[in-house]
Scaffold this active site. Sequence first.
Site, short mmCIF file in Angstrom:
data_model
loop_
_atom_site.label_atom_id
_atom_site.label_comp_id
_atom_site.label_asym_id
_atom_site.label_seq_id
_atom_site.Cartn_x
_atom_site.Cartn_y
_atom_site.Cartn_z
N ASN A 1 0.85 -1.19 0.00
CA ASN A 1 0.00 0.00 0.00
C ASN A 1 0.88 1.23 0.00
O ASN A 1 1.73 1.40 0.88
CB ASN A 1 -0.93 0.00 1.21
CG ASN A 1 -1.99 -1.08 1.09
OD1 ASN A 1 -2.58 -1.25 0.03
ND2 ASN A 1 -2.21 -1.82 2.15
N ARG B 1 0.67 4.43 0.67
CA ARG B 1 0.04 5.58 1.34
C ARG B 1 0.13 5.39 2.84
O ARG B 1 0.57 4.35 3.30
CB ARG B 1 -1.43 5.65 0.95
CG ARG B 1 -2.10 4.30 1.21
CD ARG B 1 -3.58 4.32 1.13
NE ARG B 1 -4.15 2.99 0.97
CZ ARG B 1 -4.39 2.14 1.95
NH1 ARG B 1 -4.10 2.44 3.20
NH2 ARG B 1 -4.90 0.94 1.71
N VAL C 1 -4.70 3.36 7.62
CA VAL C 1 -5.62 3.63 8.73
C VAL C 1 -4.93 3.33 10.06
O VAL C 1 -5.02 4.08 11.03
CB VAL C 1 -6.91 2.77 8.59
CG1 VAL C 1 -7.80 2.92 9.81
CG2 VAL C 1 -7.66 3.11 7.32
#
Length: 464
Positions: A289, A291, A294
Amino acid sequence: MFKKILIANRGEIALRIIWACRELGVRTVAVHSEADADSLHVKFADEEVCIGPARATESYLNISAIISAAEITGAEAIHPGYGFLAESAHFAEVCHACNLKFIGPDPEVIRMMGDKARARAAMDAAHVATVPGSGLVDTEEEAESAAEKIGYPLLIKATAGGGGKGLRLVTSRQELRRFLPQVKAEAGAAFSSDAVYLEKYLVGTRHVEFQVFGDEHGNLVHMGERECSIQRRHQKLLEESPSPALDDVLRARMAAAALKAANAVGYANAGTVEFLLDKNKDFYFIEMNTRIQVEHPVTEGVTGIDLVKEQLQVAAGEKLSMKQSDIVMHGHAMECRVNAEDPVTFRPCPGRITAFHVPGGPGLRVDTAAHADCLVSPYYDSMIAKVISRGNNRAEAISRMRRALESFIIEGIKTTIPAQLRILTDPDFIAGNFDTGFMTRYQDKPATPPGEASDSDRTAVPAV
Ligand code: ADP
């Protein structure tokens, strides 16, 4: 450092980015849909621009409106948060073409890692083990012959899939025939690409991911792992660090593979390398991922590093503020994602929150943009808060999480809190003895009275 940035997101992550900017003395521009005009991220940003109607395609995914907002307000950079445009290589390219720094990795890296089939090929080339699987399969015949080689159960995976979507477990040839066209159609509609491939379904594995961080000067570090096996519908519900499954030797092996993966693509900024770990301590890359995740506060809890500030500094061209040897993990951190969902069926339950009281006290952090009398909109993700506990050890982090969730007052809507409280008292969970099938088995069995051992079937294939 930038003087002003635009935050192309909403909710708790937009607020989280505002907090980091305030500490760095960076001014912030919030963008919002008409439905979010009264949201906290709008209230706490220095400037605000309405970018369209509630529907995300017309606002938070509306690239021209977001770029215009950045130009009008004189922002120098855009932080995409997670979700929405965070993994859009096209958006990152448009930002750069408009002289706006995209706070994330290079668009070409986003494009490669966003295509699971290309990412697998890159990892194979870098000698990072991937889950046994096929190349792209288009027709029923291609899929069937690939499936014969891989063996059942297997997953049909959309190359562009994400967020638990574009995944389908199949246990037989009949199911493969039935679901192949379905997954392709769904992926085509949701991700504008119907390309799929097959992957062996690894039963009884854990999801263990590594936080990596690179700068634009060739420095790269890892910040340890996050255990994310507690999932429903392939989406995370509770995360923690360190993983109860890792010892120092395994951690070093997995960290080396994560760094190898990130190095292979010249990674800069925050990224996550996800692995499935089996009982033999073998592990396989599933995706990267590109980014902020969460669950990044779990890593912040054990390392003391502010990942969002680091993202801004690295995007501004600074060197990483730490070396690998400076990163030391202390204690244990755990996160529960509180979603506006039915705690049994996990169906979204949007609505108005009538009362809201956030827990506090030692070792606790709550990241939320919700408040009393706010509307949890059906237009967006159902997550309303992240509760993060820290303790000197796992037992303390669990007991803090329990007392936090027990004293979190949210009225007017249903939330996942009862499900998470049940997980936190489960003997297998407390013993650290679980895998990604935990919730499926769990939903089928009656609540275990505290102190009583449970006999879970660790080889069952969940009915996805
Ligand atoms: P997404 O991009 O939608 O998050 P991932 O590929 O990261 O999809 O997978 C999400 C979850 O699905 C994983 O955390 C794991 O629980 C499960 N999963 C994915 N691939 C496999 C596999 N090959 N075998 C078993 N479980 C898998």
